[in-house]
Write an enzyme that holds these catalytic residues in place. Structure first.
Site, mmCIF file in Angstrom:
data_model
loop_
_atom_site.group_PDB
_atom_site.id
_atom_site.type_symbol
_atom_site.label_atom_id
_atom_site.label_comp_id
_atom_site.label_asym_id
_atom_site.label_seq_id
_atom_site.Cartn_x
_atom_site.Cartn_y
_atom_site.Cartn_z
ATOM 1 N N CYS A 22 0.822 -1.224 0.000
ATOM 2 C CA CYS A 22 0.000 0.000 0.000
ATOM 3 C C CYS A 22 0.850 1.267 0.000
ATOM 4 C CB CYS A 22 -0.982 0.032 1.151
ATOM 5 S SG CYS A 22 -2.215 1.338 0.845
ATOM 6 N N CYS B 196 -6.031 2.226 -4.362
ATOM 7 C CA CYS B 196 -5.564 2.778 -3.095
ATOM 8 C C CYS B 196 -6.517 3.885 -2.664
ATOM 9 C CB CYS B 196 -4.142 3.323 -3.270
ATOM 10 S SG CYS B 196 -3.474 3.872 -1.695
#
Ligand SMILES: Cc1cc2nc3c(=O)[nH]c(=O)nc-3n(C[C@H](O)[C@H](O)[C@H](O)COP(=O)(O)OP(=O)(O)OC[C@H]3O[C@@H](n4cnc5c(N)ncnc54)[C@H](O)[C@@H]3O)c2cc1C
Length: 439
Positions: A204, A379
């Site tokens: 991430c 994201c």
């Protein structure tokens, strides 16, 4: 002595299972899934349905958490093996969710038809179609899926391990340190609040800055913002890989008076003097920054055990469209441990598992593999306590958006979707192989 048990004798196999950890026996399955995180749970659920009882084994050691159970005056402690929904840790660090909301007993997600081997892979033996476990027993397979994630590499930053136990140093990237982030944000009074992005691949890639935007918003709400220098020191040369969302984020950091220093890599923390030492990647110069709080995104690395299956960077070497290993055709990989050239996220895993399951199933049935992974990843860039930019893009960093609106803008709807709807999808659909994401 090595005894191989056939998958067609479940009773016998169960009997041997009882002795398994004490003896050097070997078991055999049509499919072995190594790693029971986001990717491994999804894939093992899918294939348990496809292949039926006794054919699928999941190798997952799992974190043990201790829980206390009290009856009147007696308190007893029991171990609970849990799976973590890591994307929630941004919300935990920002004081929005409790860390307990990110964990569930892993047993709830292991399909009844799947054999859970509570152990870890010590060695991959692809030429023998086998894996060796940490107790030196071996498991044989016809097909293998590798999904053992990525590891934190704390030792790459001098003093980091010790510094994480000192005032003002925190990280959302580990369950043991994430709750401290919220304490650091609350306790911050004035001075430098530093947020870092390391010089390695990470999971991430948006998370290092999401927590910075939450801290910025919190400091404004509590009238501390004018006494805070918020600094984002990143090893990268841009704020975000996909240009569409980078443009929005560049405007946000400017508007919120956040200092961004690119090509700055954290190499040392000195808690005694509250200094963080960064190396300027272009010149090699070492520059100290004083900190009052520092959120560290640790460097990360592929597990060393992947070596026999890995590319030169250490990640499992797979075809980026089919997810099949480039050398061993009966091995597939997905998730953070694979070398798929996309951003490592749970959202990517959702799309990857759909492609992998279809292709591996076709391969098992000697049919052509038709599904191609586009690199889809997502994201949710949390930008405040009620806004989010939902970035979704492919291998070429081109937007691949779900909603018919401009997802490059900060939106309240996307914030609540990330905070409440996506966790519901994760726990109820993705980990159970009832959702394949976008692709
Ligand atoms: C702070 C933070 C924020 C994030 N935010 C988001 C977000 O907003 N959106 C998003 O989509 N993603 C996000 N992610 C990333 C996401 O959580 C991961 O990309 C995803 O969980 C990867 O799944 P995986 O199965 O590849 O790895 P993991 O879920 O990490 O699972 C790997 C599993 O392998 C097991 N294992 C390790 N070694 C061995 C071994 N030798 N043998 C057997 N088993 C082994 C481990 O115990 C673990 O259970 C975030 C992550 C963090 C830390």
């Amino acid at each position: 002595m090595v005894i191989t048990l056939s998958k067609s004798s479940p009773l016998l196999r169960k009997a041997y299972c009882a002795f398994h950890f004490a003896r050097n026996v070997s078991q055999s399955y049509k499919l072995v899934v190594a790693g029971g995180g986001t990717a491994g749970l999804s894939v093992s659920n899918c294939f348990s349905r496809i292949l039926g009882k006794g054919n699928v084994a999941l190798i997952e050691p799992k974190n043990v958490n201790f829980r206390y159970f009290s009856i009147i005056m007696f308190q007893t402690r029991f171990a609970l093996q849990v799976h973590y929904y890591q994307p929630l840790w941004t919300f935990v660090g920002g004081g929005i969710k409790d860390v307990k909301e990110s964990e569930r007993p892993i047993r709830n997600f292991i399909p009844p038809h799947c054999e859970w081997i509570q152990n870890s892979v010590k060695e991959f033996l692809p030429d023998e179609n086998a894996v060796k476990l940490s107790d030196n027993s071996t498991i044989n397979y016809e097909y293998l899926v590798v999904a053992i994630g990525i590891e934190m590499d704390l030792d790459r930053i001098k003093g980091l391990k010790e510094a994480l136990n000192t005032e003002g140093v925190c990280s959302n990237y580990m369950v043991d340190t994430v709750t401290k982030t919220w304490k650091c944000i609350q306790n911050f009074k004035e001075g430098n609040a530093i947020f870092t992005f390391p010089n390695t691949p990470i999971k991430c890639a948006g998370a290092p800055q999401k927590i910075m935007y939450l801290a910025d918003d919190y400091f404004r709400k509590t009238n501390k913002r004018d006494k805070a220098n918020i600094i984002y020191n990143s090893s990268l040369g841009v704020i975000f890989g996909a240009p569409k969302y980078a443009q929005s984020l560049n405007e946000i950091v400017k508007k919120r008076n956040i200092t961004v220093n690119y090509k700055h890599n954290l190499i040392e923390i000195k808690p005694q003097t509250k200094e963080a030492i960064f190396e300027k990647l272009e010149t090699g110069e070492k520059v100290p920054f004083k900190y009052d709080m520092i959120h560290v995104t640790p460097p990360q690395k592929p597990p060393a055990v992947l070596k026999p299956l890995a590319d030169s960077a250490g990640f499992v070497n797979v075809d980026k469209e089919t997810l099949q290993h480039t050398k061993y055709s009966n091995i597939f990989s997905l998730g953070d441990c694979s070398n798929l050239p996309t951003s490592k996220t749970a959202a990517a895993v959702a799309a990857e598992s759909g492609v992998l399951v279809e292709n591996l199933n076709a391969f098992m049935n000697k049919s052509p593999m038709k599904r191609k992974y586009t690199g889809y990843t997502s994201c949710p860039l949390i930008t405040s306590y009620n806004t989010c930019i939902l970035a979704e893009f492919d291998y070429n960093l081109q937007p691949l958006e779900t909603f018919p609106i401009d997802q490059g803008k900060e939106r309240t709807s996307m914030y609540y979707m990330t905070k409440d709807a996506i966790p519901f999808i994760y726990w109820n659909l993705l980990t159970r192989c009832l959702y394949y994401g976008v692709d």
